[in-house]
Write an enzyme that holds these catalytic residues in place. Sequence first.
Site, PDB file in Angstrom:
ATOM      1  N   SER A  56       0.809  -1.210   0.000  1.00 19.07           N
ATOM      2  CA  SER A  56       0.000   0.000   0.000  1.00 19.07           C
ATOM      3  C   SER A  56       0.846   1.265   0.000  1.00 19.07           C
ATOM      4  O   SER A  56       1.709   1.453   0.865  1.00 19.07           O
ATOM      5  CB  SER A  56      -0.912  -0.001   1.238  1.00 19.07           C
ATOM      6  OG  SER A  56      -1.408   1.289   1.519  1.00 19.07           O
ATOM      7  N   GLY A  57       0.564   2.163  -0.939  1.00 20.36           N
ATOM      8  CA  GLY A  57       1.262   3.441  -0.964  1.00 20.36           C
ATOM      9  C   GLY A  57       0.977   4.270   0.264  1.00 20.36           C
ATOM     10  O   GLY A  57       1.887   4.892   0.832  1.00 20.36           O
ATOM     11  N   LEU A  58      -0.288   4.299   0.700  1.00 18.08           N
ATOM     12  CA  LEU A  58      -0.652   5.030   1.911  1.00 18.08           C
ATOM     13  C   LEU A  58       0.094   4.497   3.116  1.00 18.08           C
ATOM     14  O   LEU A  58       0.685   5.253   3.904  1.00 18.08           O
ATOM     15  CB  LEU A  58      -2.168   4.934   2.144  1.00 18.08           C
ATOM     16  CG  LEU A  58      -2.665   5.376   3.524  1.00 18.08           C
ATOM     17  CD1 LEU A  58      -2.369   6.848   3.766  1.00 18.08           C
ATOM     18  CD2 LEU A  58      -4.157   5.089   3.665  1.00 18.08           C
ATOM     19  N   ASP A  68       0.515  10.608   2.037  1.00 21.36           N
ATOM     20  CA  ASP A  68       0.270   9.875   0.793  1.00 21.36           C
ATOM     21  C   ASP A  68       0.014  10.878  -0.326  1.00 21.36           C
ATOM     22  O   ASP A  68      -1.091  10.996  -0.859  1.00 21.36           O
ATOM     23  CB  ASP A  68      -0.922   8.934   0.977  1.00 21.36           C
ATOM     24  CG  ASP A  68      -1.154   8.051  -0.238  1.00 21.36           C
ATOM     25  OD1 ASP A  68      -0.205   7.849  -1.013  1.00 21.36           O
ATOM     26  OD2 ASP A  68      -2.300   7.574  -0.409  1.00 21.36           O
ATOM     27  N   ASP A  95       1.185  -0.828  -5.077  1.00 18.11           N
ATOM     28  CA  ASP A  95       0.520   0.440  -5.332  1.00 18.11           C
ATOM     29  C   ASP A  95       1.564   1.412  -5.878  1.00 18.11           C
ATOM     30  O   ASP A  95       2.386   1.941  -5.135  1.00 18.11           O
ATOM     31  CB  ASP A  95      -0.084   0.957  -4.027  1.00 18.11           C
ATOM     32  CG  ASP A  95      -0.810   2.284  -4.175  1.00 18.11           C
ATOM     33  OD1 ASP A  95      -0.848   2.818  -5.303  1.00 18.11           O
ATOM     34  OD2 ASP A  95      -1.329   2.787  -3.159  1.00 18.11           O
ATOM     35  N   ASP A  97       1.036   4.332  -7.218  1.00 19.39           N
ATOM     36  CA  ASP A  97       0.480   5.678  -7.342  1.00 19.39           C
ATOM     37  C   ASP A  97       0.224   5.980  -8.815  1.00 19.39           C
ATOM     38  O   ASP A  97      -0.299   5.137  -9.523  1.00 19.39           O
ATOM     39  CB  ASP A  97       1.407   6.706  -6.697  1.00 19.39           C
ATOM     40  CG  ASP A  97       1.418   6.590  -5.175  1.00 19.39           C
ATOM     41  OD1 ASP A  97       0.477   6.009  -4.623  1.00 19.39           O
ATOM     42  OD2 ASP A  97       2.371   7.067  -4.544  1.00 19.39           O
ATOM     43  N   GLU A 124      -2.627   4.520 -11.058  1.00 14.97           N
ATOM     44  CA  GLU A 124      -3.863   5.290 -11.061  1.00 14.97           C
ATOM     45  C   GLU A 124      -3.780   6.448 -12.050  1.00 14.97           C
ATOM     46  O   GLU A 124      -2.705   7.018 -12.274  1.00 14.97           O
ATOM     47  CB  GLU A 124      -4.196   5.801  -9.663  1.00 14.97           C
ATOM     48  CG  GLU A 124      -3.162   6.726  -9.053  1.00 14.97           C
ATOM     49  CD  GLU A 124      -3.460   7.030  -7.594  1.00 14.97           C
ATOM     50  OE1 GLU A 124      -3.988   8.129  -7.328  1.00 14.97           O
ATOM     51  OE2 GLU A 124      -3.152   6.178  -6.736  1.00 14.97           O
ATOM     52  N   LYS A 130       0.164  13.014  -6.949  1.00 16.23           N
ATOM     53  CA  LYS A 130      -1.198  12.640  -6.585  1.00 16.23           C
ATOM     54  C   LYS A 130      -1.475  12.983  -5.127  1.00 16.23           C
ATOM     55  O   LYS A 130      -0.562  13.268  -4.347  1.00 16.23           O
ATOM     56  CB  LYS A 130      -1.441  11.149  -6.841  1.00 16.23           C
ATOM     57  CG  LYS A 130      -0.487  10.149  -6.175  1.00 16.23           C
ATOM     58  CD  LYS A 130      -0.677   9.923  -4.656  1.00 16.23           C
ATOM     59  CE  LYS A 130      -2.026   9.360  -4.274  1.00 16.23           C
ATOM     60  NZ  LYS A 130      -2.027   7.867  -4.293  1.00 16.23           N
ATOM     61  N   ASN A 132      -3.936  11.365  -1.800  1.00 12.40           N
ATOM     62  CA  ASN A 132      -4.763  10.242  -1.377  1.00 12.40           C
ATOM     63  C   ASN A 132      -6.217  10.481  -1.759  1.00 12.40           C
ATOM     64  O   ASN A 132      -6.751  11.582  -1.593  1.00 12.40           O
ATOM     65  CB  ASN A 132      -4.633  10.040   0.131  1.00 12.40           C
ATOM     66  CG  ASN A 132      -5.429   8.854   0.616  1.00 12.40           C
ATOM     67  OD1 ASN A 132      -6.625   8.950   0.852  1.00 12.40           O
ATOM     68  ND2 ASN A 132      -4.769   7.723   0.755  1.00 12.40           N
ATOM     69  N   SER A 133      -6.860   9.450  -2.240  1.00 10.00           N
ATOM     70  CA  SER A 133      -8.202   9.572  -2.810  1.00 10.00           C
ATOM     71  C   SER A 133      -9.254  10.011  -1.805  1.00 10.00           C
ATOM     72  O   SER A 133     -10.329  10.489  -2.200  1.00 10.00           O
ATOM     73  CB  SER A 133      -8.621   8.235  -3.434  1.00 10.00           C
ATOM     74  OG  SER A 133      -7.743   7.872  -4.473  1.00 10.00           O
ATOM     75  N   ARG A 167      -5.902   1.712 -12.506  1.00  8.44           N
ATOM     76  CA  ARG A 167      -6.826   2.185 -11.466  1.00  8.44           C
ATOM     77  C   ARG A 167      -7.530   3.455 -11.943  1.00  8.44           C
ATOM     78  O   ARG A 167      -6.882   4.462 -12.255  1.00  8.44           O
ATOM     79  CB  ARG A 167      -6.058   2.445 -10.178  1.00  8.44           C
ATOM     80  CG  ARG A 167      -6.828   3.156  -9.084  1.00  8.44           C
ATOM     81  CD  ARG A 167      -6.013   3.124  -7.805  1.00  8.44           C
ATOM     82  NE  ARG A 167      -6.393   4.145  -6.849  1.00  8.44           N
ATOM     83  CZ  ARG A 167      -5.877   4.258  -5.633  1.00  8.44           C
ATOM     84  NH1 ARG A 167      -4.943   3.399  -5.245  1.00  8.44           N
ATOM     85  NH2 ARG A 167      -6.259   5.210  -4.815  1.00  8.44           N
ATOM     86  N   HIS A 198     -12.371   2.746  -8.289  1.00 12.68           N
ATOM     87  CA  HIS A 198     -12.293   3.247  -6.924  1.00 12.68           C
ATOM     88  C   HIS A 198     -13.470   4.163  -6.624  1.00 12.68           C
ATOM     89  O   HIS A 198     -13.962   4.870  -7.510  1.00 12.68           O
ATOM     90  CB  HIS A 198     -10.987   4.013  -6.743  1.00 12.68           C
ATOM     91  CG  HIS A 198     -10.463   4.023  -5.341  1.00 12.68           C
ATOM     92  ND1 HIS A 198     -10.935   3.192  -4.355  1.00 12.68           N
ATOM     93  CD2 HIS A 198      -9.494   4.782  -4.745  1.00 12.68           C
ATOM     94  CE1 HIS A 198     -10.275   3.409  -3.237  1.00 12.68           C
ATOM     95  NE2 HIS A 198      -9.407   4.385  -3.445  1.00 12.68           N
TER      96      HIS A 198
END
Length: 320
Positions: A56-58, A68, A95, A97, A124, A130, A132-133, A167, A198
């Site tokens: 996980s990138g986060l 993130d 991930d 990103d 993504e 980027k 975090n979503s 993504r 997502h």
Amino acid sequence: MSKAISFGAEVLPVTTSSTTLRELILSSDLTFLMEAHDGLSAAIAERAGFRGLWASGLSIASALGYRDANEASWTQVVDVVEHIVDATNIPVLVDGDSGFGNFNNARLLARKLEQRGASGICLEDKRFPKMNSFVGDRHLLADIDEFCGRLEAVKDTTGPDFVVVARIEALIAGHSLDEALCRADAYSEAGADAILIHSREAVADEILTFAKEWNNKLPVVIVPTKYYKTPTSVYRDAGISTVIWANHSMRAAIAGMRDICGRIRLEESVAGIEDHVAGLDELFRLIGYDELAQAEEQYLPKRAVERRPSDPDQFQKIDN
């Protein structure tokens, strides 16, 4: 290397997996990938029975003390992934990103990840850097043709077994379902092996609608961090390929460390928390100290095992 971890009274041995990430994603059974952010969290997830991991990138950024938002460099991410791969025997989807730049950055990242043993990358369709979503509303999407170039560059740079997941952040950025489907079609043409759709909604409606309209042209991967109350049976019925539990080991670690640190600070003692933390024996089993002991018996000279540097005859040999 033989390792095992105790879950209560049960000890679960590690078995080497021959199942590839591609096989998991293409399987008719619903696949679950568990988040990992370092070698230890990866080993724990494997021993819990997961057949694949999500780097996980986060979580990796958080473990490094970064946000993130591409604050951690791609080289730092690659180094962490190497530890995750070394600690386990199951495939790792990374991930990536948005690829840390344009097509050239993305293909360099993918090549290095493949060299370190990762089984695939998820890119993504956002601009660099980027965010975090689930943070804020500023999520600028990449141009479709430009992002397709990133995917094509990664596919051309990596081997046939390396999985590339595209993504789609259209729903995160407030765009329509039609925009998400249009991007999915383009990314499929560019060579993506699977589509991750997502959403930040608390219900899975838009994800399920996408899956129905997409009709499994490519496997669909989802991340139900926000719509976590949806029963898993719904995903099976919708023909979803893979579910990623994207950040739960990190969040569990935060909760556990926060509570234990608070109690130790308040009580000025560790006597009251000893039964609430993993024992050292469990930690040693998890990391494989037993294998090291066996290897010492096999590879170290017997005299080196039996004698210590302070033995008188060793000093005598040096004097001579």
